[in-house]
Write an enzyme that holds these catalytic residues in place. Structure first.
Site, PDB file in Angstrom:
ATOM      1  N   HIS A   1      -3.670  27.008  50.385  1.00  0.00           N
ATOM      2  CA  HIS A   1      -2.210  26.828  50.291  1.00  0.00           C
ATOM      3  C   HIS A   1      -1.705  26.431  49.007  1.00  0.00           C
ATOM      4  CE1 HIS A   1      -1.690  26.625  54.917  1.00  0.00           C
ATOM      5  NE2 HIS A   1      -1.415  27.737  54.489  1.00  0.00           N
TER       6      HIS A   1
ATOM      7  N   HIS B   1      -8.928  28.642  55.928  1.00  0.00           N
ATOM      8  CA  HIS B   1      -8.517  27.878  57.086  1.00  0.00           C
ATOM      9  C   HIS B   1      -8.919  28.556  58.501  1.00  0.00           C
ATOM     10  CE1 HIS B   1      -5.097  27.311  54.143  1.00  0.00           C
ATOM     11  NE2 HIS B   1      -5.569  25.931  54.329  1.00  0.00           N
TER      12      HIS B   1
ATOM     13  N   HIS C   1      -0.101  24.468  61.835  1.00  0.00           N
ATOM     14  CA  HIS C   1      -1.306  24.868  60.950  1.00  0.00           C
ATOM     15  C   HIS C   1      -2.265  25.939  61.101  1.00  0.00           C
ATOM     16  CE1 HIS C   1      -4.115  24.347  57.738  1.00  0.00           C
ATOM     17  NE2 HIS C   1      -3.369  23.683  57.155  1.00  0.00           N
TER      18      HIS C   1
ATOM     19  N   GLU D   1      -5.184  26.481  60.457  1.00  0.00           N
ATOM     20  CA  GLU D   1      -6.485  26.149  61.008  1.00  0.00           C
ATOM     21  C   GLU D   1      -6.498  25.757  62.507  1.00  0.00           C
ATOM     22  OE1 GLU D   1      -8.426  22.494  58.945  1.00  0.00           O
ATOM     23  OE2 GLU D   1      -9.008  21.990  60.718  1.00  0.00           O
TER      24      GLU D   1
ATOM     25  N   ASN E   1      -3.092  19.163  53.147  1.00  0.00           N
ATOM     26  CA  ASN E   1      -3.732  18.258  52.608  1.00  0.00           C
ATOM     27  C   ASN E   1      -3.147  17.308  51.452  1.00  0.00           C
ATOM     28  OD1 ASN E   1      -5.413  18.656  50.011  1.00  0.00           O
ATOM     29  ND2 ASN E   1      -5.424  20.713  51.071  1.00  0.00           N
TER      30      ASN E   1
END
Ligand code: SF4
Length: 273
Positions: free
Chosen positions: A41, A73, A123, A125, A215
């Site tokens: 990202h 991810h 997200h 992940e 993050n």
């Protein structure tokens, strides 16, 4: 202008590893390299890789040849199945810490636990982990009481520890058996701790990283709580000189997907103000 930086800044282990693998593949020149979604990202890094022939696509079924990259991810189970069924060549850059979340979640499901993934349901992940559970899991972003017998919990790697603890505390109230895997990545925790300490010593903080990076956004939120004079920027172009009027010392930190080069340029720009 005095500039201080956190020790852990720039690419984390997982991102470094992924970028190295993708660059190696692109340099080998054995066909177009596709990533399912952006490899990391950070829009600037994604653009640099595009120039090397690494193309992000939204839908795996668009890929008919070339090399497919499983991004940092993680990808969805059905995407992995499509790639393998289509006999496409692939490289798996999924961060080992992300794979650990998936492994624990699958184990919990197998042991009969209702699996809770603490994180952001949008997200990649979290979507990836959920897909490997055949979507048989609950994603929680806020503390909610669940009245279940056996609950197993994992966390998104980039979660902030306090948010995780609060959700787990609420679960204890309604659950008979609770099994918890703290799968928050150490790199995320270390960055957040260092940034909070630095934020207490400076007049302003700059958090550098993609606006689409979970993050970096969390890092910004954590730092902003301690130092309200904090700005989230992607590059030096986002810097507004007006911010620095009554400022002597600036702290800089960066998300795990922020290239060192961008941080260096930001640092130089701030020093020259
Ligand atoms: S932040 Fe942690 S989990 Fe995410 S890519 Fe980096 S090392 Fe892996």
């Amino acid at each position: 202008m005095k500039v201080l930086k956190t020790k852990h800044i720039g690419f984390c282990f997982g991102v470094k590893r992924a970028i190295k693998m993708v660059k190696k593949e692109a340099n080998a020149n054995e066909g177009i390299v596709y990533t399912i979604g952006p490899i990391i990202h950070n829009p600037q890094m994604v653009n640099i890789l595009k120039e090397k022939g690494v193309i992000p696509v939204d839908d795996v079924s668009q890929i008919k040849d070339g090399v497919v990259v499983f991004r940092t991810h993680g990808i969805k189970k059905e995407e992995e199945e499509y790639v393998k069924k289509s006999c496409l060549r692939f490289i798996d850059t999924t961060c080992p810490f992300v794979k650990r979340v998936r492994k624990h979640a699958m184990y919990l499901k197998k042991q009969g636990y209702t699996v809770v993934i603490v994180g952001d349901k949008n997200h990649p992940e979290v979507k990836s982990v959920l897909s490997y559970l055949d979507n048989d899991g609950i994603v929680l972003q806020e503390p909610i009481r669940l009245d279940e017998k056996k609950v197993g919990v994992v966390s998104q790697t980039t979660l902030d520890k306090d948010a995780f603890v609060n959700i787990v505390k609420e679960l204890i109230g309604g659950v008979e058996e609770l099994r918890i895997y703290n799968t928050i990545c150490e790199s995320t925790e270390i960055r957040q701790k260092e940034a909070v300490v630095l934020a207490g010593r400076v007049d302003m903080m700059l958090v550098v990283g993609g606006k689409n990076s979970a993050n970096t956004t969390k890092l910004y939120r954590v730092v902003h709580k301690v130092q309200p004079n904090t700005h989230h920027i992607e590059t030096e172009d986002d810097i507004n000189p007006e911010w620095f009027k009554d400022t002597d010392t600036v702290g800089i930190t960066g998300g795990a997907s922020t290239p060192d080069l961008i941080i260096d340029i930001v640092e130089r720009r701030v020093k020259n103000l």
